[in-house]
Scaffold this motif. Sequence first.
Motif, PDB file in Angstrom:
ATOM      1  N   THR A   1      13.579  -8.705 -11.873  1.00  0.00           N
ATOM      2  CA  THR A   1      13.008  -8.087 -12.858  1.00  0.00           C
ATOM      3  C   THR A   1      12.148  -8.039 -13.377  1.00  0.00           C
ATOM      4  OG1 THR A   1      15.505  -8.393 -13.603  1.00  0.00           O
ATOM      5  CG2 THR A   1      14.156  -7.775 -15.492  1.00  0.00           C
ATOM      6  N   GLU A   2      11.420  -8.850 -13.409  1.00  0.00           N
ATOM      7  CA  GLU A   2      10.315  -8.989 -14.250  1.00  0.00           C
ATOM      8  C   GLU A   2       9.272  -8.262 -13.038  1.00  0.00           C
ATOM      9  OE1 GLU A   2      12.261 -11.892 -15.732  1.00  0.00           O
ATOM     10  OE2 GLU A   2      11.808 -11.344 -13.976  1.00  0.00           O
ATOM     11  N   PHE A   3       9.311  -8.648 -11.247  1.00  0.00           N
ATOM     12  CA  PHE A   3       8.223  -7.635 -10.620  1.00  0.00           C
ATOM     13  C   PHE A   3       8.999  -5.999 -10.779  1.00  0.00           C
ATOM     14  CE2 PHE A   3       8.213  -5.746  -6.859  1.00  0.00           C
ATOM     15  CZ  PHE A   3       7.309  -5.546  -6.638  1.00  0.00           C
ATOM     16  N   LEU A   4       9.906  -5.407 -10.716  1.00  0.00           N
ATOM     17  CA  LEU A   4      10.089  -4.024 -11.431  1.00  0.00           C
ATOM     18  C   LEU A   4       9.460  -3.616 -12.462  1.00  0.00           C
ATOM     19  CD1 LEU A   4      11.856  -1.640 -10.517  1.00  0.00           C
ATOM     20  CD2 LEU A   4      13.802  -3.130 -11.557  1.00  0.00           C
ATOM     21  N   TYR A   5       9.573  -4.000 -13.694  1.00  0.00           N
ATOM     22  CA  TYR A   5       8.809  -3.824 -14.794  1.00  0.00           C
ATOM     23  C   TYR A   5       7.362  -4.250 -14.849  1.00  0.00           C
ATOM     24  CZ  TYR A   5       6.836  -4.231 -19.367  1.00  0.00           C
ATOM     25  OH  TYR A   5       5.766  -3.846 -20.729  1.00  0.00           O
ATOM     26  N   CYS A   6       6.300  -4.998 -13.467  1.00  0.00           N
ATOM     27  CA  CYS A   6       5.498  -4.828 -14.273  1.00  0.00           C
ATOM     28  C   CYS A   6       4.978  -3.418 -12.750  1.00  0.00           C
ATOM     29  CB  CYS A   6       4.838  -6.271 -12.973  1.00  0.00           C
ATOM     30  SG  CYS A   6       5.095  -7.393 -14.062  1.00  0.00           S
ATOM     31  N   PHE A   7       5.894  -2.955 -11.689  1.00  0.00           N
ATOM     32  CA  PHE A   7       5.746  -2.394 -10.693  1.00  0.00           C
ATOM     33  C   PHE A   7       5.425  -0.700 -11.737  1.00  0.00           C
ATOM     34  CE2 PHE A   7       7.060   0.616  -7.585  1.00  0.00           C
ATOM     35  CZ  PHE A   7       6.138   0.933  -6.444  1.00  0.00           C
ATOM     36  N   SER A   8       6.627  -1.060 -11.827  1.00  0.00           N
ATOM     37  CA  SER A   8       6.691   0.707 -12.941  1.00  0.00           C
ATOM     38  C   SER A   8       6.371   0.642 -13.420  1.00  0.00           C
ATOM     39  CB  SER A   8       8.081   0.746 -13.926  1.00  0.00           C
ATOM     40  OG  SER A   8       9.565  -0.024 -12.692  1.00  0.00           O
ATOM     41  N   THR A   9       5.269  -0.821 -14.441  1.00  0.00           N
ATOM     42  CA  THR A   9       4.715  -0.686 -15.256  1.00  0.00           C
ATOM     43  C   THR A   9       2.852   0.018 -14.833  1.00  0.00           C
ATOM     44  OG1 THR A   9       5.663  -1.683 -16.804  1.00  0.00           O
ATOM     45  CG2 THR A   9       2.460  -1.287 -17.401  1.00  0.00           C
ATOM     46  N   ALA A  10       2.628  -0.264 -12.928  1.00  0.00           N
ATOM     47  CA  ALA A  10       1.906   0.009 -12.702  1.00  0.00           C
ATOM     48  C   ALA A  10       1.873   1.408 -12.665  1.00  0.00           C
ATOM     49  CB  ALA A  10       1.429  -1.576 -11.642  1.00  0.00           C
ATOM     50  N   VAL A  11       2.732   1.859 -11.715  1.00  0.00           N
ATOM     51  CA  VAL A  11       2.995   3.505 -12.274  1.00  0.00           C
ATOM     52  C   VAL A  11       2.069   4.006 -12.791  1.00  0.00           C
ATOM     53  CG1 VAL A  11       4.745   5.201 -11.150  1.00  0.00           C
ATOM     54  CG2 VAL A  11       4.886   2.991 -10.035  1.00  0.00           C
ATOM     55  N   LEU A  12       3.079   3.616 -13.554  1.00  0.00           N
ATOM     56  CA  LEU A  12       3.113   4.755 -15.134  1.00  0.00           C
ATOM     57  C   LEU A  12       1.649   4.290 -15.575  1.00  0.00           C
ATOM     58  CD1 LEU A  12       5.772   3.518 -17.112  1.00  0.00           C
ATOM     59  CD2 LEU A  12       6.017   6.041 -15.554  1.00  0.00           C
ATOM     60  N   PHE A  13       0.808   3.425 -15.403  1.00  0.00           N
ATOM     61  CA  PHE A  13      -0.593   3.321 -15.904  1.00  0.00           C
ATOM     62  C   PHE A  13      -1.273   3.842 -15.020  1.00  0.00           C
ATOM     63  CE2 PHE A  13       0.995   0.838 -19.324  1.00  0.00           C
ATOM     64  CZ  PHE A  13       0.129   0.466 -19.955  1.00  0.00           C
ATOM     65  N   HIS A  14      -0.990   3.921 -14.204  1.00  0.00           N
ATOM     66  CA  HIS A  14      -1.932   4.594 -12.671  1.00  0.00           C
ATOM     67  C   HIS A  14      -1.611   6.671 -13.302  1.00  0.00           C
ATOM     68  CE1 HIS A  14      -3.446   6.124  -8.519  1.00  0.00           C
ATOM     69  NE2 HIS A  14      -2.754   6.782  -8.934  1.00  0.00           N
ATOM     70  N   ALA A  15      -0.699   6.771 -12.812  1.00  0.00           N
ATOM     71  CA  ALA A  15      -0.130   8.324 -13.602  1.00  0.00           C
ATOM     72  C   ALA A  15      -1.000   8.599 -14.554  1.00  0.00           C
ATOM     73  CB  ALA A  15       1.266   8.587 -13.645  1.00  0.00           C
ATOM     74  N   ALA A  16      -1.540   7.902 -16.005  1.00  0.00           N
ATOM     75  CA  ALA A  16      -1.799   7.924 -17.668  1.00  0.00           C
ATOM     76  C   ALA A  16      -2.736   7.796 -17.116  1.00  0.00           C
ATOM     77  CB  ALA A  16      -1.066   6.899 -17.723  1.00  0.00           C
ATOM     78  N   ILE A  17      -4.032   7.786 -16.118  1.00  0.00           N
ATOM     79  CA  ILE A  17      -5.065   7.709 -15.760  1.00  0.00           C
ATOM     80  C   ILE A  17      -4.809   8.196 -15.208  1.00  0.00           C
ATOM     81  CG2 ILE A  17      -7.314   6.117 -14.973  1.00  0.00           C
ATOM     82  CD1 ILE A  17      -5.947   5.700 -18.251  1.00  0.00           C
ATOM     83  N   LEU A  18      -5.382   9.437 -13.388  1.00  0.00           N
ATOM     84  CA  LEU A  18      -5.498  10.142 -13.004  1.00  0.00           C
ATOM     85  C   LEU A  18      -4.308  11.547 -13.028  1.00  0.00           C
ATOM     86  CD1 LEU A  18      -5.966   7.075  -9.991  1.00  0.00           C
ATOM     87  CD2 LEU A  18      -7.269   8.121 -10.747  1.00  0.00           C
ATOM     88  N   GLU A  19      -3.810  11.478 -13.134  1.00  0.00           N
ATOM     89  CA  GLU A  19      -3.101  12.725 -13.069  1.00  0.00           C
ATOM     90  C   GLU A  19      -1.895  12.028 -13.913  1.00  0.00           C
ATOM     91  OE1 GLU A  19      -0.816  12.622  -9.250  1.00  0.00           O
ATOM     92  OE2 GLU A  19      -2.160  10.371  -8.295  1.00  0.00           O
ATOM     93  N   PRO A  20      -2.233  12.338 -15.679  1.00  0.00           N
ATOM     94  CA  PRO A  20      -1.041  12.594 -16.682  1.00  0.00           C
ATOM     95  C   PRO A  20      -0.142  13.716 -16.604  1.00  0.00           C
ATOM     96  CG  PRO A  20      -4.013  12.639 -17.209  1.00  0.00           C
ATOM     97  CD  PRO A  20      -3.405  12.317 -15.520  1.00  0.00           C
ATOM     98  N   THR A  21      -0.687  14.569 -16.313  1.00  0.00           N
ATOM     99  CA  THR A  21       0.510  15.768 -16.575  1.00  0.00           C
ATOM    100  C   THR A  21       1.646  15.564 -15.336  1.00  0.00           C
ATOM    101  OG1 THR A  21      -0.804  16.699 -13.968  1.00  0.00           O
ATOM    102  CG2 THR A  21      -1.208  17.532 -16.483  1.00  0.00           C
ATOM    103  N   ASN A  22       1.464  14.445 -14.144  1.00  0.00           N
ATOM    104  CA  ASN A  22       3.126  13.789 -14.274  1.00  0.00           C
ATOM    105  C   ASN A  22       3.327  12.920 -15.127  1.00  0.00           C
ATOM    106  OD1 ASN A  22       2.709  15.787 -11.629  1.00  0.00           O
ATOM    107  ND2 ASN A  22       0.904  14.329 -10.085  1.00  0.00           N
ATOM    108  N   LEU A  23       3.044  12.528 -16.079  1.00  0.00           N
ATOM    109  CA  LEU A  23       3.652  11.385 -16.766  1.00  0.00           C
ATOM    110  C   LEU A  23       4.383  12.536 -17.995  1.00  0.00           C
ATOM    111  CD1 LEU A  23       4.087   8.486 -17.032  1.00  0.00           C
ATOM    112  CD2 LEU A  23       2.340   9.100 -18.839  1.00  0.00           C
ATOM    113  N   ARG A  24       5.319  11.355 -17.755  1.00  0.00           N
ATOM    114  CA  ARG A  24       6.562  12.371 -18.718  1.00  0.00           C
ATOM    115  C   ARG A  24       5.418  12.417 -20.289  1.00  0.00           C
ATOM    116  NH1 ARG A  24      12.244   8.568 -20.018  1.00  0.00           N
ATOM    117  NH2 ARG A  24      12.153   9.771 -18.034  1.00  0.00           N
ATOM    118  N   PRO A  25       5.402  13.569 -21.228  1.00  0.00           N
ATOM    119  CA  PRO A  25       4.880  13.714 -21.932  1.00  0.00           C
ATOM    120  C   PRO A  25       5.379  12.659 -23.735  1.00  0.00           C
ATOM    121  CG  PRO A  25       5.523  15.724 -21.497  1.00  0.00           C
ATOM    122  CD  PRO A  25       6.264  14.762 -20.670  1.00  0.00           C
ATOM    123  N   SER A  26       6.268  12.129 -23.581  1.00  0.00           N
ATOM    124  CA  SER A  26       6.792  10.789 -24.801  1.00  0.00           C
ATOM    125  C   SER A  26       6.144  10.067 -24.060  1.00  0.00           C
ATOM    126  CB  SER A  26       8.160  11.095 -25.030  1.00  0.00           C
ATOM    127  OG  SER A  26       9.087  10.499 -23.479  1.00  0.00           O
TER     128      SER A  26
END
Length: 481
Positions: free
Chosen positions: A406-431
């Motif tokens: 569970t903890e790994f899934l949280y950390c991996f998913s958070t890494a994906v979201l922060f990666h998108a927020a920096i490099l390609e924020p248009t692919n991130l959910r606006p909210s």
Amino acid sequence: MSQTFSKIIPATAPIGVSCIDYVHPWTQSCLNATCGLYLYCIFDSFRVYSTVYLLTLLMKGRVPTKEDIKKTFYGILQSTAFLSGTGMGYSLFLCLLRKVLGNFNILTVSAIPAFLSSVFAILIERPSRRTLLALYVSNVATETLWNMARSRDMVGDIKYGNVAIFSISMAILSFYFKSGLHTNSDDCYSDPMFRVMRFVCGPYEQKGYTSIPDQPNSFHRETEYNRMSSSENSNWQTRKRKNVVLNLANQMLKIYNKFLNKIKSCDRHHACQHPFSCLYYTVEGTGRMFSLGLGLQVALKLVLNLPTIVKSPGTMKNILFRKQNLNLAMFLGFYNGIFRGCLCLLRRIRGTDSSLHAMLAGLIAGTAFVKYPDSTVSLYVLWKVAQITYNLGIEKGIVPNVPGFTEFLYCFSTAVLFHAAILEPTNLRPSYWKFLHSISGGRIACMARDPLDIWGLNTSDSLNTVLTQTKTIPILKNILV
């Protein structure tokens, strides 16, 4: 030009930019940048979790005890420490990895620092909340990965994809609900998702529900209802009525009761455990959930538009009387009616009840999601089914229990979201972008994107597009810089 560089420089190539030029261009000190973000995260996290925990306390519907208040206060502090620790760790590891490696690469500009900060932060949060957090960020990360693949022309839009995901997920969940499979608990329906199923679909379809006694036949029930109606009519006729509106309302009420009693007295199959007729069971569920959905949608519209209504009361009519306000009501009403109707029909056809009926009924009823095709809901149900299935697999000895999954899934998913927020924020959910912008005090938008354009992801243009779409601005809210 970025596209030209992307063909020459591989995505794994490092870039020789300092953390001052990329991470915190507003200050020369890494320590000041980290402390400034940490302090702002503390205040904003406390604001967010105070609201969440207090609303949870109020929703219990009783006067809170001293123990409740103490537990709520400690919960707010613990969750605040968790969320603010994520922000501090992200800034800290960004600068630390740059000093250790001497450069940035496509993984260290966001993903790895986010993963490392999440590892330490999630351990601060209560274990009971970690699963909920993992499900939420996995939900958003799944959508983000799909958007990233779509932007690279690896996949295309699938018409009614959300409906298909929801229908299949509800088919599996309905089977679990009907068959009574549990998840490491003596209570078959301890999981919140099963409680939602019980509320939406009714208690009569769950495993272990005690069958109701055989009811009188239709003729006897209809006679009884007619007798009661006649008694009520005679009582009303003895009263002197002077109000025409009251008389009209009374006549309409009598017609409604007569119609309702007629439906109740229809036939009910012996394999059905619900009271009254199958027709009434279906109609009643449809009306109840439609009313609930409409009430929720209207209440939400009023709350969200309260400042506008206060300034201009005339806008209330336009806000309330919109066709879109019926979407949630139609979805909930149709889902309940189709689900119940399919189950009663299958019991009549096969002459018996079965958990497989619920799977087929859930699959067909899931098509009602076309009236409310929300990706957040469909992906949440998908991940919830995956969690329940995984727990069932562990319980049955089919799959191993992986510690820290569970903890790994949280950390991996958070890494994906922060990666998108920096490099390609248009692919991130606006909210989620708005959440990151708010919790960081605008720092997520102030981080320099020009040095990252070399990887050919149009990072700077993507940031400008998101800032325009979400109406967020790259202005730093200073606490300590």
